[in-house]
Enzyme design. Structure first.
Site, PDB file in Angstrom:
ATOM      1  N   SER A 415      71.898  68.091  -3.432  1.00 56.49           N
ATOM      2  CA  SER A 415      70.883  67.391  -4.221  1.00 56.49           C
ATOM      3  C   SER A 415      71.458  66.121  -4.837  1.00 56.49           C
ATOM      4  O   SER A 415      70.724  65.337  -5.421  1.00 56.49           O
ATOM      5  CB  SER A 415      70.345  68.310  -5.318  1.00 56.49           C
ATOM      6  OG  SER A 415      71.404  68.844  -6.063  1.00 56.49           O
ATOM      7  N   HIS A 436      66.960  67.850   1.465  1.00 57.28           N
ATOM      8  CA  HIS A 436      66.977  68.287   0.072  1.00 57.28           C
ATOM      9  C   HIS A 436      65.690  69.040  -0.239  1.00 57.28           C
ATOM     10  O   HIS A 436      64.638  68.432  -0.458  1.00 57.28           O
ATOM     11  CB  HIS A 436      67.156  67.060  -0.844  1.00 57.28           C
ATOM     12  CG  HIS A 436      67.187  67.408  -2.287  1.00 57.28           C
ATOM     13  ND1 HIS A 436      66.824  66.539  -3.286  1.00 57.28           N
ATOM     14  CD2 HIS A 436      67.542  68.558  -2.924  1.00 57.28           C
ATOM     15  CE1 HIS A 436      66.947  67.134  -4.449  1.00 57.28           C
ATOM     16  NE2 HIS A 436      67.375  68.356  -4.254  1.00 57.28           N
ATOM     17  N   GLU A 448      63.050  66.109   0.613  1.00 54.06           N
ATOM     18  CA  GLU A 448      63.635  64.769   0.728  1.00 54.06           C
ATOM     19  C   GLU A 448      64.538  64.786   1.955  1.00 54.06           C
ATOM     20  O   GLU A 448      65.457  65.609   2.039  1.00 54.06           O
ATOM     21  CB  GLU A 448      64.475  64.438  -0.509  1.00 54.06           C
ATOM     22  CG  GLU A 448      63.683  63.842  -1.650  1.00 54.06           C
ATOM     23  CD  GLU A 448      64.588  63.381  -2.798  1.00 54.06           C
ATOM     24  OE1 GLU A 448      64.193  62.474  -3.530  1.00 54.06           O
ATOM     25  OE2 GLU A 448      65.700  63.946  -2.973  1.00 54.06           O
ATOM     26  N   ASN A 486      65.966  63.086  -7.956  1.00 54.07           N
ATOM     27  CA  ASN A 486      66.894  63.435  -9.031  1.00 54.07           C
ATOM     28  C   ASN A 486      67.493  62.208  -9.710  1.00 54.07           C
ATOM     29  O   ASN A 486      67.831  62.245 -10.891  1.00 54.07           O
ATOM     30  CB  ASN A 486      68.013  64.340  -8.503  1.00 54.07           C
ATOM     31  CG  ASN A 486      67.525  65.772  -8.349  1.00 54.07           C
ATOM     32  OD1 ASN A 486      66.435  66.105  -8.799  1.00 54.07           O
ATOM     33  ND2 ASN A 486      68.324  66.601  -7.702  1.00 54.07           N
TER      34      ASN A 486
END
Ligand code: 3H9
Length: 708
Positions: A415, A436, A448, A486
């Protein structure tokens, strides 16, 4: 007649075929073409009945959604345009049989309901999904549907927007017959059966409309459900009001009520946002340098390394899509734990009615636990989901490179870590990519897909295609720290902590954001994900911190005390054994002590400031990501936030939301925070530029070759 509608005859039965690919939307030209065909049927004495059918893969999927944008920007609603056509069809003295395959959605179902009969293939679906676009049916759907299906069914369909399968449509009276085999032949045969019978107009069928006493509890319950499950949304309530009008007013007056509500919804910010979401979800698949015909690698088998929460969830996702998967762990105990969690998750799905016990058995059979990677030599795709640490990931990839066949895709579920660095530990960086997933992987829709410097176009195209098969929205992002989601979430959660350190209560911060529409508050999300995750990452990246720039400390302090969140019974909140949260006065006390020691002045902070600080932190970072080319489009960022971070769809995503606030206003507020709180708030150059030029993120042209 319009090119979009064809008229033919089959021994006394007229066949009207709509041909407006890909989904036969009711674009300009289609209603006129149907109207002309109806005129012809009336004139032609040799015709006794008509079949209305869609050419290609579907009946009509609805009004042309692109037209809505034109209406709102021109200020001219043209929703009522369809109503006269539907009355004309219904008034035809010769029966019109609507033949449905694929989807009869929105205006498509409204069109179908104006016919005298509807027949459908077993795989067909009907629905009024308008609410998902922030509107209500605008061509008498709220008036005709309760007359065919009853009030309760109409309310359910119009408020949830969920489709109904053919057998259910038959049971509820929307469809009159299911046609096995050739639809057109079946529909023509049906037309001959009913040709001599007197026609019944749907708008005159009042027997299912119920009495006021019967309907009152249905409407009350529906309003309560909407308040709970679709809080803040205008369209579901408007749909209920329109259906209520159908039960109380003559058809024509009911239609007028519907029109008024339809136009109000269409011109709302919510509808504009949801229509943006509709097109953006489709736009994510368009990658400028990867044409549609890029070859893909067949994925018939897979392996997952790591049977923890993420690895187990990913194995379930693959198994659910029919892909056999090897699930590898380092030791038997960890493997057993992982499998037990998978079983429990599946059992819960059975309890919730999502899967049957047989479905679960089939899926479990597809997951083969293993302690070795001996069998990996045959798989087409491996997804690594081990502990988040570069050294370990490199070791795993080195080994995968050794055991996997040439041509197998090696994906990492990291991540935060660099895909390029991971890829460099293999001899085939072009086959390495980031996948991800979001926790819980078997539930969250977002994936992702992280493009490394060397990742090949075929590998990207394969993963984009696979994401659909897995039921995910795959969004291609570039390889930067935290990728897109993130990376933006960092500043968002940083601000949430700063606000607590400046005097806002934990609950006030979370409430402000759930009131804004976020599925969960930022601090409660931390507790759910585990505060230790971020803590560990912060330690790994400590060397990258810019000296002198303020950092939050509360969460790290909580971690030092072993308060990792839900899993340890306490984090920002305390949790009972059912993981129900409540405020923890001990934490409030600790924070008071820590901020006093740090000498941070305390003040009253409004909900508006909390929202601006957190949401604009997302927007400012999003603008940087966009400018640096790590996301292809502002709308891709929106899709990431809607599907992975609980951002409210009716606000369109953070970038769209900023556009609606006005980038000049957002920039001013960001600059104000910059003055007050320092370098964390330096306005992104792109935000500044667009604000000065009076533009929006949506105005930005697509960037060729970005996200690289
Ligand atoms: C309405 O009807 C209001 C009424 O009450 C009337 C009021 C007056 N319009 O999804 P896909 C495009 S509101 C324009 O990838 P699938 C889509 O953008 C409408 N374009 O295919 C895409 O374009 P591109 C109510 C539309 O097979 C291409 O078609 N109806 C429309 O996965 C393929 O779409 C709905 O809300 C449209 N209506 O799924 C239904 N629909 O290739 C909306 C699709 O350039 N549509 N496009 O990216 C759907 O749910 C799905 O498209 C459907 C097919 C299930 C039909």
């Amino acid at each position: 007649m319009s090119d979009l509608v064809q008229f033919t005859k089959d021994n006394g039965v007229a066949v009207i075929t709509i041909n407006n690919p890909p989904v036969n939307a009711l674009s300009p030209g289609v209603p006129d073409g149907i109207s002309e065909a109806i005129d012809q049927i009336a004139k032609d004495a040799g015709i006794t009945a008509a079949v209305l059918i869609g050419g290609g893969r579907t009946f009509v999927a609805g009004a042309d959604i692109k037209e809505f944008g034109k209406m709102t920007s021109s200020g001219k609603p043209r929703g009522a345009g369809l109503l006269p056509l539907l009355l004309k069809i219904e008034d035809s003295a010769k029966p019109v049989i609507v033949a449905i395959h694929g989807t009869a959605f929105g205006g498509g179902l409204e069109l179908a309901m104006s016919g005298h009969y509807r027949v459908a293939v077993p795989g067909a679906q009907v629905g009024q999904p308008e609410v998902k676009l922030g509107i209500i049916p605008g061509a008498a759907g709220t008036q005709r549907l309760p007359r065919l299906a009853g009030v309760a069914k109409a309310v359910e369909m119009c408020t949830t927007g969920n489709p109904v399968k053919a057998d259910d449509a038959l049971k509820s009276g929307i469809v009159d017959r299911i046609i096995e085999g050739d639809l057109l032949a079946g529909a023509v045969a049906f037309a001959r059966e009913v040709a001599a019978k007197p026609v019944r107009k749907t708008r005159e069928r009042n027997e299912k409309l119920g009495t006021a006493a019967e309907n009152a509890p249905i409407f009350a319950a529906a309003r309560e459900t909407v308040a709970k499950k679709q809080h803040g949304l205008l369209a579901p309530l408007a749909a209920i009001n329109a259906i209520e009008a159908a039960t109380k007013l003559p058809f024509e007056e009911g239609c007028q009520v519907e029109q008024k509500l339809f136009v109000e919804c269409l011109f709302s910010d919510q509808s504009k946002a949801l229509i943006h979401v509709f097109f953006s979800e489709r736009e994510v698949n368009k990658i400028p340098d990867i044409p549609k015909d890029t070859p893909v690698i067949p994925i018939n088998s897979a392996a997952v390394v790591g049977a923890g929460t993420m690895g187990g969830g990913i194995a379930m996702v693959l198994a659910n899509a029919g892909i056999p998967v090897l699930l590898k762990e380092a030791d038997q105990a960890a493997l057993d734990r992982g499998l037990a969690t998978i079983r429990t998750n599946y059992e819960n799905s059975v309890k919730r009615g999502r899967f049957s016990p047989q479905d679960v058995e089939e899926r479990l059979k597809r997951i083969k636990p293993t302690l070795s990677d001996d069998d990996f030599s045959n798989v087409d795709l491996v997804i690594e989901a081990v502990f988040e640490g570069m050294a370990l990931k490199k070791e795993v990839f080195k080994e995968l490179d050794r055991v996997c066949k040439r041509g197998a895709i090696l994906a990492s579920n990291t991540s935060t870590l660099s895909i390029d660095e991971i890829a460099a530990s293999t001899s085939r960086p072009e086959f390495v990519i980031g996948t991800h997933f979001f926790s819980p992987a078997n539930v969250m829709r977002l994936l992702e897909i992280v493009r490394g410097k060397a990742t090949s176009k075929e590998v990207i195209a394969t993963l984009m295609q696979l994401s659909k098969k897995l039921g995910k929205v795959g969004v291609l992002v570039g390889n930067c720290r935290g990728f897109v989601g993130n990376r933006m979430f960092g500043p968002y959660r940083r601000e949430a902590q700063f606000l607590v350190e400046e005097g806002a209560s934990i609950e006030a911060v979370d409430h402000a954001l759930t009131d804004f529409g976020m599925a969960m508050g930022p601090l409660a999300v931390g507790d759910l994900a585990g505060l230790d995750v971020g803590w560990r990452i912060r330690k790994e990246y400590q060397h990258l911190e810019v000296p002198g720039v303020r950092q939050p400390f509360t969460e790290d302090n909580l971690c030092e005390l072993g308060r990792y969140g839900q899993k340890t019974g306490g984090g920002w909140y305390k949790y009972d054994d059912q993981r129900r949260a409540s405020a923890d006065p001990a934490v409030a006390e600790l924070i008071r002590k820590w901020v006093a020691e740090a000498g941070i002045p305390q003040r009253q902070i409004s909900a508006a400031e909390i929202t601006d600080r957190c949401i604009y932190a997302l927007v400012n970072e999003g603008a940087r990501i966009l400018e640096e080319g790590f996301a292809l489009r502002a709308s891709d960022i929106d899709i990431i936030y809607l599907n992975g971070y609980g951002f409210p769809a009716y606000r369109g995503g953070p970038m769209w939301y900023a556009d609606t606030v006005g980038l000049k206003n957002v920039h001013e507020r960001v600059s104000e925070f910059h003055r007050q709180h320092g370098e964390n708030w330096k306005p992104a150059p792109l935000l500044k530029r667009l604000a000065e030029e009076g533009k929006t993120f949506a105005d930005l042209a697509k960037k060729e070759g970005a996200a690289a």
